[in-house]
Each structure stands twice: as C-alpha cells, then as structure tokens.
Design a protein around this motif. Structure first.
Motif, short mmCIF file in Angstrom:
data_model
loop_
_atom_site.label_atom_id
_atom_site.label_comp_id
_atom_site.label_asym_id
_atom_site.label_seq_id
_atom_site.Cartn_x
_atom_site.Cartn_y
_atom_site.Cartn_z
N LEU A 97 -3.94 7.03 7.68
CA LEU A 97 -2.58 7.55 7.57
C LEU A 97 -1.62 6.38 7.65
N LEU A 98 -0.90 6.11 6.56
CA LEU A 98 0.08 5.02 6.49
C LEU A 98 1.47 5.64 6.57
N CYS A 99 2.14 5.41 7.66
CA CYS A 99 3.46 6.00 7.89
C CYS A 99 4.49 4.88 7.90
N HIS A 100 5.59 5.07 7.21
CA HIS A 100 6.62 4.01 7.17
C HIS A 100 7.96 4.58 7.62
N GLY A 101 8.68 3.76 8.36
CA GLY A 101 9.98 4.18 8.88
C GLY A 101 10.23 3.58 10.25
N GLU A 102 10.73 4.40 11.17
CA GLU A 102 11.09 3.94 12.52
C GLU A 102 9.85 3.88 13.41
N VAL A 103 9.24 2.69 13.49
CA VAL A 103 7.99 2.56 14.24
C VAL A 103 8.21 2.68 15.74
N ILE A 137 -6.60 7.85 1.73
CA ILE A 137 -5.40 7.15 2.20
C ILE A 137 -4.20 8.04 1.91
N VAL A 138 -3.42 8.32 2.92
CA VAL A 138 -2.22 9.15 2.77
C VAL A 138 -1.03 8.36 3.28
N GLN A 139 -0.05 8.14 2.41
CA GLN A 139 1.16 7.41 2.78
C GLN A 139 2.34 8.37 2.80
N PHE A 140 3.15 8.33 3.85
CA PHE A 140 4.29 9.23 3.95
C PHE A 140 5.32 8.62 4.89
N PRO A 141 6.59 9.03 4.79
CA PRO A 141 7.63 8.50 5.68
C PRO A 141 7.64 9.23 7.02
N VAL A 198 -12.21 7.00 -3.91
CA VAL A 198 -11.19 7.00 -2.85
C VAL A 198 -10.07 7.93 -3.28
N VAL A 199 -9.55 8.71 -2.36
CA VAL A 199 -8.38 9.55 -2.61
C VAL A 199 -7.15 8.83 -2.09
N LEU A 200 -6.10 8.75 -2.92
CA LEU A 200 -4.83 8.13 -2.55
C LEU A 200 -3.73 9.14 -2.77
N ALA A 201 -3.02 9.51 -1.72
CA ALA A 201 -1.91 10.46 -1.82
C ALA A 201 -0.66 9.81 -1.24
N THR A 202 0.44 9.90 -1.96
CA THR A 202 1.72 9.38 -1.49
C THR A 202 2.73 10.52 -1.47
N LEU A 203 3.43 10.69 -0.36
CA LEU A 203 4.40 11.75 -0.20
C LEU A 203 5.80 11.15 -0.18
N GLY A 204 6.68 11.73 -0.99
CA GLY A 204 8.06 11.26 -1.03
C GLY A 204 8.30 10.08 -1.94
N ARG A 219 -14.55 3.04 10.70
CA ARG A 219 -15.85 3.72 10.65
C ARG A 219 -15.69 5.12 10.07
N GLY A 220 -16.75 5.61 9.43
CA GLY A 220 -16.72 6.94 8.85
C GLY A 220 -16.56 8.02 9.89
N GLY A 221 -15.96 9.15 9.49
CA GLY A 221 -15.74 10.26 10.39
C GLY A 221 -14.60 10.06 11.36
N SER A 222 -13.61 9.21 11.00
CA SER A 222 -12.54 8.86 11.93
C SER A 222 -11.19 8.84 11.23
N VAL A 223 -10.15 9.03 12.05
CA VAL A 223 -8.77 8.98 11.59
C VAL A 223 -8.10 7.74 12.17
N TYR A 224 -7.38 6.99 11.34
CA TYR A 224 -6.66 5.80 11.76
C TYR A 224 -5.19 5.94 11.36
N TRP A 225 -4.31 5.53 12.26
CA TRP A 225 -2.86 5.52 12.00
C TRP A 225 -2.39 4.07 11.95
N VAL A 226 -1.62 3.74 10.93
CA VAL A 226 -0.88 2.48 10.91
C VAL A 226 0.56 2.79 10.55
N VAL A 227 1.49 2.42 11.42
CA VAL A 227 2.91 2.70 11.24
C VAL A 227 3.59 1.40 10.85
N ALA A 228 4.24 1.39 9.71
CA ALA A 228 4.89 0.19 9.19
C ALA A 228 6.40 0.35 9.16
#
Length: 512
Positions: free
Chosen positions: A145-151, A109-113, A51-57, A19-28
């Motif tokens: 927020l798409l985070c990848h690493g040690e879930v 969408i922001v992806q980072f380790p 849509v804004v797509l940002a990838t860090l690292g 839903r709009g106005g919200s933050v979601y975390w998914v850890v992969a």
C-alpha cells in the motif's frame, strides 16, 4: 527466484525484501516520491509473472514512465480510479483484489492519497487492514500500500497495526534528499525496527546515501561502549527474532542475568507475567542496579496484566528505569525504549531491598472486618508506608434512608489488602496502593450499584482520624459481616450485526 523487494540501490535485503502473505505500508510525502517507490517495487518484482497495479485518484502513467521497457514483471494488470470514486474503491479493495488478480499473481501494489482515508477512525482502519491481511495470507500474495500525502498524521496511526501489517515505513524530505524511516519491517530475514536511511533519486531510481549521523552503528566494537545494545528476554518480543544486530535475546531471567551483569550502559529488558514474581524481580533489579551502576537501563515489560500501582513503585524504587504495561504493541514498546536512551537512573537505591518489599506488600487480610481490626491494620500500614505506597482510608456517609450495613451488601472486594468496616453509621474503607486520583474509579469498581447513589460522598481520612477510632468502647463496632451473594444474572438482548452493502467495485480501467 528473488523475493519481491523495494529496489533501492545499496540497501541490504533485510530492509527492503517483502514476504508472501503479508501487507506492507509505505507512506510518502507527496505523489512523486510515491511513484519512485512504486517503480522500485515493480523493478524488484522482475522475477514475477503477474503483478496488479491500481492507482486511486490519479493515473498509472507517472509511475510507469520511470521504468525502462526491460524492467518490471512479465505482465502488469493495471487499474485506475477517478478522484471522485476513490473512497468507494478503497472500501471495496478486499473484494476487488481477488477479482483483479489471477492464479499466477504474487504481488499487488495499490497507490492512493491520504485524503481517501478521510473520516476513517482507528477502529475502521484496523478492521480494513485485517481484511486485507487475511486475503493476502490466503492468496499468498504481497500487498504493498503506497499512500502519499501528510505522513506526520497517518504514520503514527499505523504503528499499532503490527499484527495485520508486516511493515510500516515512511519516505519524507531530509536535508535536501529523502529519508526512508522503517518503523518496523518483517520478512524472511527477521524483524528490523526504528532504522532510518538517507536516499536520493539517481536516474529515476532510488539510491541509498551513507549518512553517518542518521545511520550510526548500533553496536560498539570490542571494548567500546555498549549503550546501543539491547539485552532482552525472548518473551519480550512476542516470539519475534532479534530486531537487529543490536539485540541479544535470552530465555528467562536465568539466561539473561549473566549478560546483564556485564552491561555498562546497555538496555536490559526483563518480562513479568504474574504477580507472584514481583518480589523476586525487585531483588533482581536491585542487584543489577547496585552492581552495574546508574548508566544501565533496566526496563520491565508486563506480559499479562499483573502489576498494581504499588508493584510498579516497588520495581522503580529497586532500580527500574521503566515499566511497560501489558498489551503495549511492539512498535510502541520500541518507542518507549527510545525515551530511556542516554539517560541515567536518578533514584536513590536502598541498601537492602527487603524493607521496601515488605512495605509494598498488601495486608494478608481483605474484605469486611471489625472496626477494631480495621483501625489496627490501617494505622500500621499508614505509619509503615510513608512515601513508599500511597494508600487511601475513606469514610463514606450513606444517603438518607440507608444504613451502612445495607450499603455493604453492594460491596464486592476482590483485591488483596482492601478492607471495609462499619463505624458510627459510616462505611470506612482501606484501599491499599490507591492513589488520590484513582479513588473514584476504585469506588466505581467496588460497588455493584453506582456509589453516588449509595453515599452522599466520601472523606479522605488522615492518621489522626484513624487514631480517633480509639474512642470509648461505647462506639459501635460491627463485626465481620457475611459476604452477600452475587445477584442473579440479568438477561440481555441479542445484537445482530447487519453487513454494509458492498461498495461499487473498482473497474474503471482496463488491464494491459
């Protein structure tokens, strides 16, 4: 227009929609599953203009390569950051996202380790999420927020952030496929929690697989077992709607009782908000346990801090399976509810709850009393309590140069049933419902000055020590002493918070 969602084939909308106005975390557990989730989110945003797509690292290409030309939103503004600058970029995300998004942008969408969060304690992580949530709410945007690493290490840290995050999920390997675990997920359909789904990659898309062992039905059919059913007061969920089809919500104890009296193995969750309700709740639990047996789970959730140790003991002895303290976050509550599933109550239920209730009530008097009155009350309560309530009777010897009467000027008794007197140059205390391991903490709360500066130590008295106070009348007894006035307030210095310098904004890639 379809709401943004994770486009996972076969998944109902309540488990993937955002839903709009919200933050979601998914850890992969790895960058490849994170790319799959990012691609599915872009596909699910196909009705959006920007849509804004940002990838860090790392770059954006691995994620975008999973899309066909006709998939995704009309325009994607892409930003990327090198591995060396990702921590600074993450710190400044709340300032950079407003600059990166436009008036028509409805999703970022922001992806980072996980490594980008190295050195962040829980307080800092919470403040960061609150800032992002405030921006998302003001801008009416979905922030994924798409985070990848040690879930295994990050996901538990996110559970207490349910007030600033609308959803927390993790994607990890499971039996040769992947498991999507929704710790909690909120959208226009309501709230779901503790649901697991098996998914796999099919032609660069995620697709749900039916795994009977993982996705067992949560509610039994008519006439079957109700062991997976939750019957709860509406207040228990802090205003949230039913978390799933397995939850039934009722208004107050009166609304809940008819359904609870039909339960066989269900989990019944009642709420308490003030200490005056303890006796009535003890009777209610006793009735449910007596009539519905040992298989039903009876859980008490404290809405406001109101229960003492003795109160909790009473509720558990009257049939309660679990008491959940006040200020327990909703995700933590759900975890605690899991611990009582498939368990039977192991206690021995008294025929009548009234003697238990009387034994758990504190004395009607509190404060400084004469030694004779102290002796009378302490003897009665120690004999009466037995194993019902653990209370403490203490003798404290003042340090050299101080009289017992002087130390009592630093005493402040607030709890009902706590008593103090002077006897043979000692201060004697009766602390109702005080466990052995909580005595020193209680002393720290009772005296304005550190109690170790007033006394050489304390001795825990047994029944025969209290009875020995019946010695000859020559033993001095100090009658009720006047309560000392509160000391004048002490002026404190004003602390001025100095903001950190704004980190370097993330502007290492051009939008396309």
């Amino acid at each position: 227009m379809t709401a943004p969602h994770l486009a996972i084939a076969g998944m109902p909308a309540e488990f993937v929609e955002m839903r709009g106005g919200s933050v979601y975390w998914v850890v992969a557990a790895g960058s490849a599953p994170a790319d799959l989730l990012g691609a599915s989110a872009l596909i699910g945003a196909g009705d959006l203009d920007d849509v804004v797509l940002a990838t860090l690292g790392r770059g954006v290409e691995p994620m975008l390569s999973l899309l066909t030309p006709e998939q995704g939103p009309a325009r994607v503004h892409m930003f990327q950051c090198s591995h060396q600058g990702m921590q600074l970029a993450l710190r400044g995300l709340a300032e950079d996202l407003p600059r990166a998004s436009g008036a028509t942008t409805r999703m970022c969408i922001v992806q980072f380790p996980v490594a980008a969060l190295d050195g962040w304690d829980d307080a800092r992580l919470s403040r960061w999420c609150q800032r992002l949530q405030q921006w998302a709410q003001n801008a009416a945007q979905v922030l994924l927020l798409l985070c990848h690493g040690e879930v295994a290490t990050l996901a538990p840290r996110l559970l207490p952030l349910n007030r600033s995050c609308a959803g927390v999920a993790q994607l990890h390997p499971h039996r040769g496929a992947l498991q999507l675990l929704l710790h909690y997920w909120t959208n226009s359909h309501g709230v779901v929690a503790q649901r697991a789904f098996t998914v796999e990659q099919v032609e660069q898309r995620l697709q749900r697989l039916v795994d009977p062992e993982v996705e067992a039905p949560s509610v039994a059919g008519e006439g079957g077992s109700d062991r997976d059913l939750f019957l709860a007061q509406a207040d228990v969920l802090e205003g949230a709607p039913p978390l799933s089809s397995a939850w039934r919500l009722y208004e107050g104890w009166a609304g809940l009782m008819p359904a609870a009296l039909q339960a066989r193995e269900a989990t019944v969750v009642v709420a308490i908000s003030e200490n005056a309700q303890v006796d009535a709740l003890a009777r209610l639990l006793h009735r449910l346990r007596r009539e519905r047996g040992d298989a039903v789970k009876l859980v008490v959730r404290e809405l406001q801090p109101c229960l003492r140790y003795a109160d909790e003991r009473l509720l558990l002895q009257c049939g309660g399976s679990l008491v959940v303290p006040a200020h327990t976050p909703l995700p933590r509550l759900l975890t605690l509810l899991d611990t009582v599933q498939r368990q039977r109550w192991q206690g021995q239920l008294a025929d009548d709850p009234e003697p238990l209730i009387r034994a758990h009530r504190p004395p009607s008097i509190s404060g400084q009393v004469s030694a004779s009155r102290f002796r009378q009350i302490a003897s009665e309560r120690i004999d009466q309590d037995g194993s019902a309530v653990e209370s403490a009777v203490l003798a404290l010897q003042p340090v050299a140069g101080l009289r017992a009467e002087q130390t009592l000027q630093q005493l402040r008794i607030r709890r009902q049933g706590d008593l103090a007197c002077v006897y043979r140059g000692q201060v004697r205390l009766f602390l109702f419902g005080c466990r052995r391991d909580a005595i020193e903490q209680a002393l720290g709360n009772l005296f304005r000055l550190p109690w170790r500066e007033l006394f050489d130590g304390y001795q825990r008295l047994a029944e025969y020590d209290i009875a020995a106070m019946n010695a000859s009348g020559s033993d001095p007894e100090t009658e009720l002493l006047p309560q000392p006035a509160e000391p004048a307030p002490v002026a404190v210095a004003t602390v001025v918070a100095v903001p950190f310098a704004t980190p370097t904004p993330l502007r290492l890639g051009d939008d396309a």
